[in-house]
Design an enzyme around this catalytic site. Structure first.
Site, PDB file in Angstrom:
ATOM      1  N   THR A  55      40.351  67.676 -27.151  1.00  0.00           N
ATOM      2  CA  THR A  55      40.414  69.076 -27.438  1.00  0.00           C
ATOM      3  C   THR A  55      40.942  69.255 -28.664  1.00  0.00           C
ATOM      4  O   THR A  55      41.690  68.599 -29.185  1.00  0.00           O
ATOM      5  CB  THR A  55      40.986  69.763 -26.067  1.00  0.00           C
ATOM      6  OG1 THR A  55      40.533  69.393 -24.900  1.00  0.00           O
ATOM      7  CG2 THR A  55      41.216  71.158 -26.308  1.00  0.00           C
ATOM      8  N   GLY A  94      44.461  67.546 -23.159  1.00  0.00           N
ATOM      9  CA  GLY A  94      43.994  67.340 -21.769  1.00  0.00           C
ATOM     10  C   GLY A  94      44.994  68.008 -20.741  1.00  0.00           C
ATOM     11  O   GLY A  94      45.463  69.158 -21.055  1.00  0.00           O
TER      12      GLY A  94
END
Length: 530
Positions: A340, A433
């Site tokens: 991410t 995460g």
């Protein structure tokens, strides 16, 4: 100011602002630039969340999270004996959800953009076509992924398979440049229809994946009301389900305000113990109650009820750790009468955007779409593929996050904006995460409680607890010997992590109205402003 995971992407966003673009224009340009220069998480084959605060205080959030394909089903990653098939939800052609990034950017631009769409995509086209120099970190990551790229692709991705990448090498992505050109010229249709869609569905057929042309045509990002909460002097504005981040963050901050953390000090035994015990309980709630609110009735109001949040600390002892085996999810009251990367942007007018976008793990499913040059996500691993079975981040889930066709998988992404006294105060978010929520939580505490600067708050050592597994994950040196020993004596287990926990991008509005960026030294992150 723009703070993102790569200096070239930050420069692209800053240039858009200089040319008269607003925060949303810059967000679109940064998203596509990151898809080129930061391929392990920047993407057009993934999804994300956008939180917007306009200069007049108007709020909105955009959910462009990926969705399960129509052919998905709750037991698709289990064998005949009902056991999980290792890596099936994590690598390869069954791991991706239907990508949402391009539709999300199109919708954001249509609703709020000022500059022409083509102007915002063109910088990414040029970066892909002309090439860009690899940083030491990016060269190392490409080398580490070579084996998986060979194993999980049906068309050999030679453009990224050099025997050994070195810092300063130029990476050119010609197929990706052509895909971006189609998006530049055709907008949404340049990805979800026509040539790009044909290449993606052909890739699925070669690899026995299940995303179809109908899945692509049907995908739509969704505008949602933000999650908000008042904690002391600060109004927290964040993302609703299917993100767990907004609710969990407000729960953590609400718990913390009942304790004298400022007097206890930063990362002391007392402060760290309290934060870990709060995280243990909040993540237990996450496992039970969170999912896609379009499919499951997430008890949002109950989870945000201050009395309920405070009740979760019953059983907390300042003297000893609670075993996660004795902690379960609470029962929120019924409502009265849901790898991410992150970037933060504030434009010259004071509009602010907080965006977290992802492929899930680093380089997603490892699958490049043959002929299109972009990576697909592995977001299906974020579903609860079997009740109580941990995903790649160790997170467990239950019925609320079970797989269903068209459902969005639960996320920890926590793009957040803070107000103080009705004015913009901070734009913050992170990658990492399951550690995203606690990373954002600690950075906010560092600034608002402990008086750190924005950069200092981002730099500071971090630790994390997520209920299960039952240990504290800590960066080396984050807690120090004394705090570590004190926590151990209280019964905590500490697992040191050699790499960093999360990577954050923040902007703080100083009392005189100037902006301070916080770019994470754990990566190649950079702030660019004027």
């Amino acid at each position: 100011m723009v703070v993102s995971a790569h200096p070239l992407a930050s420069a692209v966003g800053s240039d858009i602002l200089r040319r008269g673009g607003n925060a949303v224009d810059a967000a679109v340009a940064v998203q596509f630039a990151l898809a080129v220069v930061y391929p392990d998480a920047g993407n057009i084959g993934g999804g994300g969340f956008l939180v917007l605060r306009q200069k007049d205080g108007t709020l909105n959030t955009l959910d462009y999270r990926e969705k399960a394909p129509a052919a998905a089903h709750r037991d698709m990653y289990l064998n005949g004996q009902g056991e999980v098939i290792e890596n099936l939800s994590y690598k390869g052609h069954l791991a991706p959800g239907v990508p949402g990034t391009v539709d999300g950017m199109v919708q954001a631009h249509q609703k709020y953009g000022r500059l022409p769409w083509a102007m915002l995509v063109q910088p990414a086209v040029q970066l892909a076509a002309q090439g860009f120099p690899l940083t030491p970190k990016e060269a190392k990551k490409l080398n580490q992924q070579r084996k998986d790229f060979l194993q999980y692709n049906t068309v050999r991705p030679d453009f990224i398979l050099k025997d050994r990448w070195r810092a300063g090498d130029t990476l050119r992505l010609q197929d990706l440049a052509r895909t971006l050109e189609r998006i530049r010229d055709q907008g949404r249709a340049g990805f979800y229809e026509g040539r790009t869609a044909e290449l993606l569905t052909a890739e699925m057929k070669r690899g026995t994946g299940i995303i179809t042309a109908a899945d692509l045509a049907d995908y739509r990002a969704v505008w949602r009301a933000p999650i908000t909460g008042q904690v002391g002097d600060y109004r927290i504005i964040s993302m609703p389900p299917p993100s767990s981040g907004g609710i969990s963050l407000i729960q953590l901050l609400t718990i913390a305000q009942d304790y004298p953390l400022k007097a206890w000090g930063w990362n002391t035994v007392a402060t760290s113990h309290l934060m870990v015990e709060a995280e243990r309980r909040v993540y237990a709630d996450r496992a039970r109650h969170f999912g896609d609110a379009d499919f499951y009735e997430v008890p949002v109001k109950g989870l945000l009820n201050p009395a309920y949040i405070k009740s979760r600390m019953q059983g907390y002892s300042p003297q000893k750790a609670t075993s996660s085996n004795t902690v379960s999810a609470g029962t929120p009251p019924l409502p009265e009468g849901p790898n991410t990367t992150h970037y933060s942007i504030v434009d010259p007018e004071g509009n602010a955007v907080s965006v977290t976008t992802t492929l899930n793990s680093s380089f997603g499913s490892k699958v490049f779409v043959g002929g299109a040059g972009f990576l697909l996500n592995n977001e299906m691993d974020d579903f609860s593929i079997k009740p109580g079975y941990p995903n790649s981040y160790g997170l467990v889930g239950e019925e609320a996050n079970a797989i269903a066709p068209g459902k969005r998988m639960l996320s920890s992404m926590t793009p957040t904006i803070l107000e103080k006294d009705g004015r913009l105060f901070m734009v913050i978010g992170a990658m990492g995460g399951s550690t995203i929520i606690t990373t954002v939580y600690q950075i906010i505490q560092n600034v608002t409680v402990h008086g750190h600067t924005m950069q200092g708050a981002v730099n500071a050592g971090r630790f994390h607890h997520q209920w299960k597994p039952n240990w504290i994950l800590s960066e080396w040196g984050a807690l120090g010997f004394g705090t570590g020993l004190g926590l151990w004596l209280k019964g905590h287990k500490i697992a040191p992590k050699t790499g960093g926990i999360g990577r954050a991008a923040g902007i703080l509005v100083l009392p005189d109205g100037t902006l301070e960026g916080g770019a994470d030294p754990r990566g190649d992150d950079a702030a660019a402003g004027f």
